[in-house]
Design a protein around this motif. Sequence first.
Motif, PDB file in Angstrom:
ATOM      1  N   LEU A 104       0.838  -1.204   0.000  1.00  0.00           N
ATOM      2  CA  LEU A 104       0.000   0.000   0.000  1.00  0.00           C
ATOM      3  C   LEU A 104       0.871   1.251   0.000  1.00  0.00           C
ATOM      4  N   ALA A 105       1.941   1.237   0.804  1.00  0.00           N
ATOM      5  CA  ALA A 105       2.817   2.408   0.902  1.00  0.00           C
ATOM      6  C   ALA A 105       3.578   2.649  -0.397  1.00  0.00           C
ATOM      7  N   LEU A 106       4.051   1.600  -1.026  1.00  0.00           N
ATOM      8  CA  LEU A 106       4.769   1.763  -2.289  1.00  0.00           C
ATOM      9  C   LEU A 106       3.887   2.424  -3.340  1.00  0.00           C
ATOM     10  N   GLU A 107       2.616   2.042  -3.360  1.00  0.00           N
ATOM     11  CA  GLU A 107       1.689   2.645  -4.314  1.00  0.00           C
ATOM     12  C   GLU A 107       1.334   4.075  -3.924  1.00  0.00           C
ATOM     13  N   ALA A 108       1.034   4.286  -2.665  1.00  0.00           N
ATOM     14  CA  ALA A 108       0.583   5.619  -2.224  1.00  0.00           C
ATOM     15  C   ALA A 108       1.681   6.662  -2.312  1.00  0.00           C
TER      16      ALA A 108
END
Length: 229
Positions: A104-108
């Motif tokens: 999720l963090a890599l995308e956000a």
Amino acid sequence: MDPKPAVSAHRRDEAGLTGLRDAVDSGAEYVEIDVRRTADGRLIVHHDSMMGGLPLSRLTYTRVRELAPRPVPLVGEAMEIIAGRARGHIDLKERGCEQETVELALEAFGGPDGFVVTTREVSSLVQIKKSHPRVRTALSVGRSLWSRGAARDFAPLRLIRSAGADMVALNHRLARVGVLRQCARAGFPAMIWTVNAEPLMRRFLGDPRVAVLVTDHPDTALSLRDAPR
């Protein structure tokens, strides 16, 4: 001239979504969110393991929202609020959240440079580094003195190395009794938490061994850091 420490804005759960948005608006370089999982598998932003006297691990997200006095955001929602305004400081409060949270963090945040992951769980950092070696991680050090394994916090280098961590996240009390010195000599940049008293803010903001200062009062920390000397 040594770079000034970055500031990570932390807001306790009682501040809710308003506190999260205030943290983003403060201008801090990082905004911290605490990650836990509910009984139905949802990743939520919540510091404590209990809500309404019940373990979060036994509560569905629907029940959490019923019990909470303020809205409890999902982790993905919180990241969307932070992204583009600050870097993420993702504090994993339990095991089993690693893979989904990092993805999720890599995308956000647009890649591994947009966030750092902290946790006291060595196995969690090992897992993250195995799957995503470019993600920055910090081993969180600083349990209560009566907690199991607390004595190891006074000499944490072996654990930091075994976790493959890039940094160390030190409780400010440990930092003041020589542990910051140990970590700096070993080449580990330090994140110091949670610093709310102004005298301590001044001390750590002026310490070149400190990379990030974590505080519930980012406005004060930024004002002190950026004031003309």
